[in-house]
Design a protein around this motif. Structure first.
Motif, PDB file in Angstrom:
ATOM      1  N   GLU A 245      64.668  90.632  20.879  1.00 30.16           N
ATOM      2  CA  GLU A 245      64.105  90.962  22.197  1.00 30.16           C
ATOM      3  C   GLU A 245      62.592  91.138  22.131  1.00 30.16           C
ATOM      4  OE1 GLU A 245      66.255  94.453  23.253  1.00 30.16           O
ATOM      5  OE2 GLU A 245      68.021  93.365  24.002  1.00 30.16           O
ATOM      6  N   ASP A 246      62.107  91.720  21.047  1.00 32.07           N
ATOM      7  CA  ASP A 246      60.665  91.937  20.895  1.00 32.07           C
ATOM      8  C   ASP A 246      59.917  90.637  20.593  1.00 32.07           C
ATOM      9  OD1 ASP A 246      61.100  94.608  21.331  1.00 32.07           O
ATOM     10  OD2 ASP A 246      61.030  95.171  19.216  1.00 32.07           O
ATOM     11  N   GLY A 247      60.616  89.658  20.014  1.00 31.42           N
ATOM     12  CA  GLY A 247      60.003  88.364  19.726  1.00 31.42           C
ATOM     13  C   GLY A 247      58.858  88.451  18.732  1.00 31.42           C
ATOM     14  N   THR A 248      59.003  89.287  17.713  1.00 30.52           N
ATOM     15  CA  THR A 248      57.887  89.550  16.795  1.00 30.52           C
ATOM     16  C   THR A 248      57.846  88.618  15.586  1.00 30.52           C
ATOM     17  OG1 THR A 248      59.311  91.272  15.852  1.00 30.52           O
ATOM     18  CG2 THR A 248      57.593  91.979  17.390  1.00 30.52           C
ATOM     19  N   VAL A 249      58.944  87.947  15.256  1.00 32.81           N
ATOM     20  CA  VAL A 249      58.981  87.092  14.068  1.00 32.81           C
ATOM     21  C   VAL A 249      58.156  85.835  14.332  1.00 32.81           C
ATOM     22  CG1 VAL A 249      60.441  85.778  12.493  1.00 32.81           C
ATOM     23  CG2 VAL A 249      61.243  87.969  13.389  1.00 32.81           C
ATOM     24  N   PRO A 250      57.063  85.627  13.595  1.00 26.01           N
ATOM     25  CA  PRO A 250      56.178  84.493  13.885  1.00 26.01           C
ATOM     26  C   PRO A 250      56.807  83.146  13.553  1.00 26.01           C
ATOM     27  CG  PRO A 250      55.483  85.598  11.886  1.00 26.01           C
ATOM     28  CD  PRO A 250      56.579  86.440  12.475  1.00 26.01           C
ATOM     29  N   ASP A 251      56.473  82.137  14.366  1.00 23.63           N
ATOM     30  CA  ASP A 251      56.805  80.722  14.128  1.00 23.63           C
ATOM     31  C   ASP A 251      58.255  80.348  14.403  1.00 23.63           C
ATOM     32  OD1 ASP A 251      54.186  80.447  13.315  1.00 23.63           O
ATOM     33  OD2 ASP A 251      54.643  80.562  11.179  1.00 23.63           O
ATOM     34  N   TYR A 252      59.123  81.336  14.689  1.00 22.90           N
ATOM     35  CA  TYR A 252      60.535  81.030  14.868  1.00 22.90           C
ATOM     36  C   TYR A 252      61.121  81.772  16.070  1.00 22.90           C
ATOM     37  CZ  TYR A 252      59.996  79.244  10.149  1.00 22.90           C
ATOM     38  OH  TYR A 252      59.542  78.557   9.060  1.00 22.90           O
ATOM     39  N   SER A 253      62.114  81.148  16.698  1.00 28.88           N
ATOM     40  CA  SER A 253      62.888  81.822  17.737  1.00 28.88           C
ATOM     41  C   SER A 253      64.266  82.148  17.163  1.00 28.88           C
ATOM     42  CB  SER A 253      63.025  80.943  18.983  1.00 28.88           C
ATOM     43  OG  SER A 253      63.804  79.789  18.707  1.00 28.88           O
ATOM     44  N   LEU A 254      64.778  83.321  17.496  1.00 31.65           N
ATOM     45  CA  LEU A 254      66.060  83.788  16.972  1.00 31.65           C
ATOM     46  C   LEU A 254      67.041  83.957  18.118  1.00 31.65           C
ATOM     47  CD1 LEU A 254      64.742  86.600  14.578  1.00 31.65           C
ATOM     48  CD2 LEU A 254      64.956  84.161  14.115  1.00 31.65           C
ATOM     49  N   ARG A 255      68.293  83.621  17.856  1.00 31.38           N
ATOM     50  CA  ARG A 255      69.338  83.768  18.872  1.00 31.38           C
ATOM     51  C   ARG A 255      70.579  84.359  18.226  1.00 31.38           C
ATOM     52  NH1 ARG A 255      72.768  78.710  21.207  1.00 31.38           N
ATOM     53  NH2 ARG A 255      74.355  79.889  22.380  1.00 31.38           N
ATOM     54  N   LEU A 256      71.065  85.453  18.788  1.00 34.86           N
ATOM     55  CA  LEU A 256      72.273  86.130  18.320  1.00 34.86           C
ATOM     56  C   LEU A 256      73.383  85.909  19.326  1.00 34.86           C
ATOM     57  CD1 LEU A 256      73.555  88.145  16.254  1.00 34.86           C
ATOM     58  CD2 LEU A 256      72.775  89.982  17.774  1.00 34.86           C
ATOM     59  N   ASP A 257      74.520  85.352  18.874  1.00 31.89           N
ATOM     60  CA  ASP A 257      75.602  85.061  19.817  1.00 31.89           C
ATOM     61  C   ASP A 257      76.911  84.890  19.054  1.00 31.89           C
ATOM     62  OD1 ASP A 257      76.834  84.529  22.278  1.00 31.89           O
ATOM     63  OD2 ASP A 257      75.122  83.313  22.944  1.00 31.89           O
ATOM     64  N   LYS A 258      77.992  84.752  19.818  1.00 37.97           N
ATOM     65  CA  LYS A 258      79.301  84.494  19.225  1.00 37.97           C
ATOM     66  C   LYS A 258      79.368  83.039  18.748  1.00 37.97           C
ATOM     67  CE  LYS A 258      81.288  88.518  19.989  1.00 37.97           C
ATOM     68  NZ  LYS A 258      82.449  88.645  20.886  1.00 37.97           N
ATOM     69  N   ALA A 259      80.179  82.793  17.741  1.00 36.80           N
ATOM     70  CA  ALA A 259      80.285  81.451  17.154  1.00 36.80           C
ATOM     71  C   ALA A 259      80.680  80.402  18.190  1.00 36.80           C
ATOM     72  CB  ALA A 259      81.299  81.475  16.013  1.00 36.80           C
ATOM     73  N   SER A 260      81.500  80.801  19.159  1.00 35.56           N
ATOM     74  CA  SER A 260      81.967  79.857  20.183  1.00 35.56           C
ATOM     75  C   SER A 260      80.834  79.307  21.037  1.00 35.56           C
ATOM     76  CB  SER A 260      82.999  80.538  21.087  1.00 35.56           C
ATOM     77  OG  SER A 260      82.440  81.682  21.714  1.00 35.56           O
ATOM     78  N   LYS A 261      79.686  79.983  21.043  1.00 36.46           N
ATOM     79  CA  LYS A 261      78.549  79.569  21.872  1.00 36.46           C
ATOM     80  C   LYS A 261      77.668  78.523  21.198  1.00 36.46           C
ATOM     81  CE  LYS A 261      79.541  82.569  25.131  1.00 36.46           C
ATOM     82  NZ  LYS A 261      79.984  82.149  26.474  1.00 36.46           N
ATOM     83  N   PHE A 262      77.909  78.267  19.919  1.00 39.72           N
ATOM     84  CA  PHE A 262      77.070  77.330  19.188  1.00 39.72           C
ATOM     85  C   PHE A 262      77.775  75.989  19.016  1.00 39.72           C
ATOM     86  CE2 PHE A 262      75.607  81.508  17.645  1.00 39.72           C
ATOM     87  CZ  PHE A 262      74.256  81.401  17.962  1.00 39.72           C
ATOM     88  N   ASP A 263      77.023  74.934  19.194  1.00 35.53           N
ATOM     89  CA  ASP A 263      77.538  73.585  18.981  1.00 35.53           C
ATOM     90  C   ASP A 263      77.035  73.097  17.625  1.00 35.53           C
ATOM     91  OD1 ASP A 263      78.586  71.068  19.199  1.00 35.53           O
ATOM     92  OD2 ASP A 263      77.012  70.292  20.527  1.00 35.53           O
ATOM     93  N   SER A 264      77.768  73.470  16.580  1.00 37.93           N
ATOM     94  CA  SER A 264      77.332  73.130  15.229  1.00 37.93           C
ATOM     95  C   SER A 264      78.538  73.044  14.307  1.00 37.93           C
ATOM     96  CB  SER A 264      76.372  74.202  14.699  1.00 37.93           C
ATOM     97  OG  SER A 264      76.143  74.008  13.315  1.00 37.93           O
ATOM     98  N   PRO A 265      78.542  72.054  13.393  1.00 40.24           N
ATOM     99  CA  PRO A 265      79.654  71.957  12.428  1.00 40.24           C
ATOM    100  C   PRO A 265      79.649  73.099  11.421  1.00 40.24           C
ATOM    101  CG  PRO A 265      77.916  70.386  11.880  1.00 40.24           C
ATOM    102  CD  PRO A 265      77.555  70.984  13.210  1.00 40.24           C
ATOM    103  N   PHE A 266      78.540  73.872  11.363  1.00 39.27           N
ATOM    104  CA  PHE A 266      78.417  74.944  10.379  1.00 39.27           C
ATOM    105  C   PHE A 266      78.826  76.308  10.944  1.00 39.27           C
ATOM    106  CE2 PHE A 266      75.204  71.710   9.402  1.00 39.27           C
ATOM    107  CZ  PHE A 266      75.686  71.303   8.170  1.00 39.27           C
ATOM    108  N   LYS A 267      79.272  76.326  12.202  1.00 35.10           N
ATOM    109  CA  LYS A 267      79.613  77.619  12.793  1.00 35.10           C
ATOM    110  C   LYS A 267      80.918  78.162  12.224  1.00 35.10           C
ATOM    111  CE  LYS A 267      81.974  75.822  16.920  1.00 35.10           C
ATOM    112  NZ  LYS A 267      81.875  75.691  18.373  1.00 35.10           N
TER     113      LYS A 267
END
Length: 375
Positions: A245-267
């Motif tokens: 929420e603070d968005g403090t980590v430089p150069d990267y965006s972070l997203r926290l969610d349930k596995a069902s929300k991601f479209d990835s073979p690695f989930k």
């Protein structure tokens, strides 16, 4: 010239414009405490064949803030290598404490120097036992982060003792990793603005794992283990959410969610498992947008249709790794300015580039050779 200025002529320092470097193995695994409260209990990590045991010294386990000194010393050694200068065979680096404090954005008051002494004692007292390879030798080793340190003092005109220089002997394991393995990555200067241990650890992992990937996805239990956190998962997740929420980590965006929300073979196979996704803020440079805009979400890549007929296209901003690589190749130059000039040049020529990174470095080399650094 004052005594301190005379002494400084003989000290190692990180040359202005030289990037900070970090050891890939130190970024990959949890080696440091994430809290400023002294950790007095041993820490063990065993994952994927990697074994690490950390035993704290009298002042506790070395923290992720103490690691700044290892990055500073490693960056000095790396800069010497890049400049073709000899590196100290005895692994001793003699430097100004003030330069270290300034370079890592710390206070230079008496309190700052006192905290620096504590940092030296924790790095000297912490013992590491691991099977992580160094110089391509996979053996079980035991060492401290630094082998020894020495404070050189001088008297001021008022008779007060001040820290004139610090001499640190780096451990052989890390020295070989920098000099022989060359396993280093460039670190954003904004890393030193991060005040939370978990923020710093998340940046390390993002920088190590994202690379040229569009994203990196990891389950929260695995992330918690790689961070070396002993907090219960619910509290760890809450702290992670606050950082996002603070968005403090430089150069990267972070997203926290349930596995069902991601479209990835690695989930995760369990759709209700929590996962973290990390994406570079800069788009990949091989993603080309059609000239005249990127409307309607058209992300299609454009190719050359013949040697004689080119479709005009404008490359998107270069990736983080390409920018960091450019900073290493052309220290002291404003890479963003060169990037803007390259984009304008490419657009003016009306070319679509199959290898944007190669084209950019060719352009940057010509730019640097034909200008002074202050241009």
């Amino acid at each position: 010239m004052s005594d301190s200025q005379q002494v400084d002529l003989f000290l190692d320092q990180l040359v202005d414009g030289a990037p900070f470097k970090d050891d890939r193995a130190l970024m990959e695994h949890p080696w440091f405490s994430l809290t400023k409260q002294p950790r007095k209990t041993p820490f063990e990590y065993n994952r994927g064949g990697v074994e690490i045991r950390i035993e704290p010294g009298a002042k506790g386990m070395a923290s992720i803030w103490d690691k700044d000194l290892l990055m500073y010393l490693g960056s000095i050694i790396n800069d010497k290598i890049e400049r073709g200068e000899p590196v100290p065979a005895d692994r001793k680096i003699k430097f100004s404490a003030h330069d270290f404090l300034r370079a890592t954005k710390r206070q230079t008051s008496k309190r700052g120097y006192d905290l620096f002494l504590d940092c030296l004692e924790r790095l000297d007292g912490t013992r590491i036992r691991t099977n992580v390879a160094s110089a391509k030798e996979r053996t079980r080793q035991g060492f401290g982060w630094i082998e020894s340190y020495k404070i050189h003092e001088r008297k001021t005109k008022s008779g007060k003792s001040v820290m004139a220089a610090v001499e640190v002997t780096l451990n052989e394991w890390m020295f070989k990793a920098i000099v022989i393995d060359r396993r280093v990555l460039t670190i954003s200067p904004r890393y030193f603005d991060l005040s939370k241990g978990l923020e710093r650890r998340l940046y390390e992992l993002a920088r190590k794992h994202c690379g040229q990937q569009r994203s990196w996805l990891i389950g929260i239990p695995s992330l918690k283990e790689k961070c070396g956190s002993d907090r219960e998962e619910r509290k760890f997740r809450a702290e992670l959410k606050k950082i996002i929420e603070d968005g403090t980590v430089p150069d990267y965006s972070l997203r926290l969610d349930k596995a069902s929300k991601f479209d990835s073979p690695f989930k995760s196979r369990n759709p209700n498992d929590w996962m973290l996704e990390v994406r570079p803020l800069r788009p990949r440079s091989d993603e080309l947008a059609i000239h005249n805009g990127e409307a309607d979400g058209d992300n299609s890549e454009q190719e050359l249709i013949s040697d004689s007929k080119l479709i005009s296209a404008r490359p998107k901003k270069l990736s983080i790794d390409t920018i960091n690589d450019a900073r290493e190749r052309f220290p002291g130059w404003d890479i963003e300015q060169i990037e803007r000039a390259w984009i304008s040049y490419t657009e003016e020529k009306g070319q679509v580039l199959k290898s944007p990174e190669k084209a950019f470095f060719a352009f940057a080399k010509s730019w640097v050779e034909n200008r002074s650094i202050d241009a």
